[in-house]
Design an enzyme around this catalytic site. Sequence first.
Site: not given
Ligand code: 9MR
Length: 449
Positions: A156, A197, A233, A261, A263
Amino acid sequence: MRPSLSAVLTGMVALAALLVTAPTAHAADPPLRDLAAAKNKAIGTAVTGSKLTGTYGEITAREFNWLTPGNAMKWGSVEPTRGTFDWTEADRIVDFAEAHGQDVRGHTLVWHSQNPNWLTNGTWPPAQLSQLMTDHIALEVGRYKGRLAAWDVVNEPFDEDGTYRETLWYDGLGADYIAQALTAARAADPAAKLYINDYNVEGVNAKSTALYNLVRDLKARGVPIDGVGLQAHLILGQVPSTLQQNIQRFADLGLDVAITELDIRMQLPATAAKLAQQRTEYDAVVKACVAVTRCTGVTVWGFTDSDSWIPDTFPGEGAATPYDENYVPKPAYYGIATGLGGTGTTPPPTPNGCAASYSVANQWNSGFTGNVTVRCDAGSSLSSWRVTWTFGAGQQVGQVWNASCAQTGAAVSCSNASWNGSVPSGGSATFGFNGTWSGSNPVPTVTLG
Ligand code: 9MR
């Protein structure tokens, strides 16, 4: 005696109905990972290491050929106190993957979020910050050297308008932190594919174009970069129309592309119509990847709604993954199957042969209609059944059809009616009810007993 006209018509209608509803023979689909392998693609899921037993573990092993630790490899997880490491969860996931012939995508080394407080709250002169970052990469990548197929090295880095996100790393080191991180990762494990990513880079837009320009320039400079991760996402109804075109332009640079990722979230309740649309959209995303040779595969960000980040982050939204809270595959599961070239007609095995699933079919001001389906795989059957659950937000069952239910406090217990206790091999029984709710109407976990 000649049959009357109406008898003939009735007979014709019955025949037509038979022709329309007669089951068609379909070849059974294998698990998703076999469909993916036949297309030379990865189908992955983010996982929580501590959950990799029981049904969660069985589905993870059976359906997926790639795993990404959802949180376990983030800096804040592995080094919560400076110099004190906890690799338990990360090791568990890598060990599980190796035991089940799965590849692992390391996630993630350099990010602005989920860092340990000691790092976030510290004051670091540039040289020290750079050293901290490259030491961290050397240590973590080195620990798993030869065991991980890919790393999300930088996560990011961009804002929505395509400028660099102002983070600990960018503010301290400038944009060069990205090249430094990639170089350190290559040195620590020359065999792992190195990725940048990001999210909202699935379609052609300012942010994805910034990413495109960055990786093009890194490549031109000889900085090690193998691929880009498009997180995906997505929101129901908003799959970018330029997804495949965007994947292709990165591929044309000589880079791999992974959907990392995926969804697809929706406003709750998840109606049948929304779930059907979600199936179409999962199919479309997977097909966009399958269509581009250098798209390596698709990873979903949790395979079950019970292990999804969406409800916590976007109140009122959810149902974003291919399995419901009870590990029953949703239409989205079949969308992934068809995206990978399957028929999308074969339910995967259900834990213990039979299972119950709950859905909110309709919801209004203070009322809702719930549906519960009891389903058995081929080879399993029931002669009677009882489904129980606990409401989480004060919901109340009212009128019930095709079962009899009793509610005591939050606990609900429903038994079959006299006519639908028997669930044959490969068959199902459904009952419904009208209920009341206020505030929120979360889907409970139901148990078949
Ligand atoms: O799935 C992850 C969640 O359990 C955490 O609380 C969250 C914190 O930001 O991070 C989530 O995963 C993230 C991923 O590492 C990077 N892209 C966005 C995802 C969703 O926030």
